[in-house]
Design a protein around this motif. Sequence first.
Motif, short mmCIF file in Angstrom:
data_model
loop_
_atom_site.label_atom_id
_atom_site.label_comp_id
_atom_site.label_asym_id
_atom_site.label_seq_id
_atom_site.Cartn_x
_atom_site.Cartn_y
_atom_site.Cartn_z
N THR A 1 0.83 -1.21 0.00
CA THR A 1 0.00 0.00 0.00
C THR A 1 0.86 1.26 0.00
OG1 THR A 1 -1.74 -1.18 1.20
CG2 THR A 1 -1.82 1.23 1.22
N ARG A 2 1.90 1.26 0.82
CA ARG A 2 2.76 2.44 0.91
C ARG A 2 3.65 2.60 -0.32
NH1 ARG A 2 6.03 1.36 6.04
NH2 ARG A 2 6.90 3.46 5.65
N TYR B 1 3.23 1.30 -3.52
CA TYR B 1 2.64 1.33 -4.87
C TYR B 1 1.26 1.98 -4.91
CZ TYR B 1 6.39 -2.05 -5.50
OH TYR B 1 7.62 -2.67 -5.53
N SER B 2 0.89 2.74 -3.87
CA SER B 2 -0.43 3.37 -3.87
C SER B 2 -0.56 4.42 -4.95
CB SER B 2 -0.72 4.00 -2.50
OG SER B 2 0.26 4.97 -2.19
N ASN B 3 0.56 5.04 -5.33
CA ASN B 3 0.54 6.07 -6.38
C ASN B 3 1.10 5.55 -7.69
OD1 ASN B 3 -0.48 8.11 -4.67
ND2 ASN B 3 1.56 8.42 -3.81
N GLN C 1 -3.92 -3.34 -6.32
CA GLN C 1 -4.96 -3.40 -5.29
C GLN C 1 -4.71 -4.60 -4.38
OE1 GLN C 1 -8.95 -3.32 -6.78
NE2 GLN C 1 -9.89 -3.74 -4.79
#
Length: 491
Positions: free
Chosen positions: A133-134, A136-138, A148
């Motif tokens: 999440t940290r 590859y969130s952007n 996801q």
Amino acid sequence: MVTLHLNSTSWSMNIKHQVTRLQPNEVRIPNKIDWSCLASTKFEQPDERLRLSLSTFENQRDCGSESVAAILFGNGSDCDLSLLTRRRSAGAVPLGAKYRLIDGVVSNCIHSNITKMYALTQFNSTSLNSHLTRAYSNFGLGKDHFLQVIAACQTPQNQTWFQGNADAIRRFLWMLEDSPVTDFLILPGYHLYRMNYQEILHFHQQTTADITISALISEQTNDKGFGILTVNSDNQVLNGSKSGQSDLLQVGSRLVENCKDNKCTTYASMGIYVIKKEALVKILKEDFPWANDFSSEVIPGAISIGMKVKAHLFDGYWENMQSIKGFYEANMESTKTTDIRYDFCHRDFPLYTLARRLPPTRVLDSLISDSSIGDGCILNNCRIKGSVIGHGTRIEDAVVIEDSILMGSDIYQEDLVPLMKKKKSTIRIGIGQGSFVRKAIIDKNARIGRRVMIINKDNIQEGNRKDQEFVIRDGIVIITKSAIIPDDTIL
């Protein structure tokens, strides 16, 4: 239309390999390009214009990229990393001083222009979910570029957890069926290799296969955890077997006769599958709704009902982390200067990971050779040889580290003070003064006291001392995460 005016006399190599010339003054731009190198780009004729059509840039895609989504798994039964996976899934295990194992697979997807990724996680998944999440969130731009995380969950219809990789996908078919793709690329997220998935996707589409399996050329008889495939001269998979099981595929004498008529070869499956969406839905919902595992149930079942199953051969470096020895050797690749099988410093195929924004490593009067050092380390008057030192590691005076993996620390000393008082320990995080570490793996946040000897003094190959926060596997001493090793201990 965007027009760039760039004057010079010749193509610069830092951009030439990234674009394809169409006409004398026109090039085609791939989806991913290092735009920073445009400042130094040179062209063959003065005032030559590089015309970049934004519509061409957006619409140009590699083979099948927009019609493919990747499904990543963070753990698997083929992976045995002992204490390293006691509090985390295999995909979250640190690698090469700054990465996690799953970063290699995600990087393969990015470089292969696979921009839709689903990560299915379950066992010890907190660390892995946080990292993905940290990090590859952007990732990417727009709704069609994403990674996801799909965590295991219980529902009113099903109160159990995932029973295997096939069962995990079946639970979320309601979501995957809505994805605007025609094929799914299924990937174990804890293997280390470098592969352009466009090759297997192109092969899958050319052969119109229902399922395509990636197979390892270098392993023809040694089961790597996903079974042995019997493949004919047309690359059709006729049979399969898995260690401890015999005659997995009961598909009649026809396949045996085909194997006699065609020259057949056996290859080890890599656990990488490309499956048509309609075939995936049919086999999991209708044909084998009880199947939990791809390698031992879904693939044999698909062959038995006549689905077209093909094998795509891979001859590069591949480590599936079946053992501590395999994990240790994979990390050691980052320290090599010759005979490199996996290049962590590959210029055109780099590894991506979380940007931690740590300060540079500080080295004070130390001797370091053939080693990889992460960011944010403090190395004081020590000697390091042939080792991997993870980010945030603190090494005190007169310490010797040889042929070892130190995974580093997520905690700075100032943050550790309250914890030290609570546990009534004065041992600081890192490696204490005068200690000697040889051929060991020290997990994160470990506190090694002064004059500690971690050298496997009795030359034990396999040993369990979990109550003392260490084990020995393949002759390698493993210190568990957040372990406290008192002063003057000899292991």
